[in-house]
Design a protein around this motif. Structure first.
Motif, mmCIF file in Angstrom:
data_model
loop_
_atom_site.group_PDB
_atom_site.id
_atom_site.type_symbol
_atom_site.label_atom_id
_atom_site.label_comp_id
_atom_site.label_asym_id
_atom_site.label_seq_id
_atom_site.Cartn_x
_atom_site.Cartn_y
_atom_site.Cartn_z
ATOM 1 N N VAL A 138 -22.992 37.101 25.012
ATOM 2 C CA VAL A 138 -22.685 36.903 23.514
ATOM 3 C C VAL A 138 -23.743 37.155 22.977
ATOM 4 O O VAL A 138 -24.480 37.609 21.913
ATOM 5 N N ALA A 139 -24.641 36.283 23.499
ATOM 6 C CA ALA A 139 -26.369 36.426 23.074
ATOM 7 C C ALA A 139 -26.975 38.099 23.051
ATOM 8 O O ALA A 139 -27.389 38.123 22.261
ATOM 9 N N ALA A 140 -27.008 38.630 24.081
ATOM 10 C CA ALA A 140 -27.053 40.117 24.141
ATOM 11 C C ALA A 140 -26.265 40.770 22.654
ATOM 12 O O ALA A 140 -26.546 41.815 21.669
ATOM 13 N N ALA B 269 -28.034 42.122 19.177
ATOM 14 C CA ALA B 269 -27.775 43.660 18.731
ATOM 15 C C ALA B 269 -27.531 43.093 17.500
ATOM 16 O O ALA B 269 -28.116 43.797 16.444
ATOM 17 N N PHE B 270 -26.509 42.338 16.782
ATOM 18 C CA PHE B 270 -25.860 42.358 15.554
ATOM 19 C C PHE B 270 -27.331 42.003 15.118
ATOM 20 O O PHE B 270 -27.570 42.534 13.322
ATOM 21 N N VAL B 271 -27.981 41.237 15.174
ATOM 22 C CA VAL B 271 -29.358 40.894 14.451
ATOM 23 C C VAL B 271 -29.923 41.998 13.822
ATOM 24 O O VAL B 271 -31.050 42.231 13.602
ATOM 25 N N ALA B 272 -29.985 42.930 15.298
ATOM 26 C CA ALA B 272 -31.046 43.838 15.676
ATOM 27 C C ALA B 272 -30.900 44.867 14.676
ATOM 28 O O ALA B 272 -31.477 45.298 14.002
ATOM 29 N N TRP B 273 -29.532 45.203 14.414
ATOM 30 C CA TRP B 273 -28.862 46.081 13.773
ATOM 31 C C TRP B 273 -28.587 46.372 12.334
ATOM 32 O O TRP B 273 -29.506 46.506 11.390
#
Length: 194
Positions: A15-17, A21-25
């Motif tokens: 979930v953290a990954a 990933a969502f925040v990075a995107w």
């Protein structure tokens, strides 16, 4: 809670990954949007600079055109002043042989013909030279009157008899025309009859 986190550590990491990933995107998308907006602002600034250059060039062209127009007006005025002075000198020289006391038909006939076209040219030159209208108008009016008298003498078959009023008008006209013409030129005839 620590126990639950330890038991589900793999899921928590997943979930953290995923959140990472969502925040990075989202960060990449926002950065891309920022880059696009910066590009638009840069293009807008570039266009403003081009417009400012065009405005500066237009202002320079207008200034140059105004300067050329002023030069043309000054040249036209100087040419008109020369033409007016030349014509005034010509008429002063022609009138030098006229007595301002009595009408001498032979002297009137000896004068160069004063044409309407010459008087129109004289008046136009006075307007372009921007001289005092009273002087030019007085000279043109007097020359026109003398042209009429000159014509009358030219068509007359017998000796002329002039009335006292005509003689008085003639004397005043010759003096006034000479005075007005002197104001329009620096030329002075060698000898003038009075």
């Amino acid at each position: 809670m620590w126990e639950w986190l330890n038991t589900n550590a793999g899921a928590v990491q997943a979930v953290a990954a995923g959140v990472s990933a969502f925040v990075a995107w989202k960060l990449v998308a926002l950065t891309r949007r920022y880059v696009d907006l910066t590009g638009i602002l840069a293009e807008s600034a570039k266009q403003q600079v081009e417009i400012a250059k065009l405005q500066a060039q237009t202002a320079k062209d207008i200034h140059e055109a105004t300067r050329r127009q002023q030069k043309l007006v000054e040249d036209a005025k100087a040419q008109a002043e020369r033409q007016l002075s030349s014509m005034a000198a010509k008429y002063l020289a022609a009138l030098a042989g006229l007595s301002s006391q009595t009408i001498a038909p032979s002297a009137l006939q000896a004068l160069p013909r004063i044409s309407t076209q010459d008087l129109d040219t004289f008046s136009q030159a006075a307007i372009q030279a921007n001289v005092k209208p009273d002087d030019a108008d007085a000279a043109a009016s007097g020359l026109s009157w003398l042209a009429g008298l000159q014509e009358r003498v030219a068509v007359s078959q017998n000796s002329q008899q002039f009335s006292q009023a005509e003689t008085t008008m003639y004397s005043k006209t010759v003096r006034n025309v000479r005075e007005s013409l002197r104001k329009l030129t620096n030329f002075r005839p060698a000898s003038e009859e009075y």
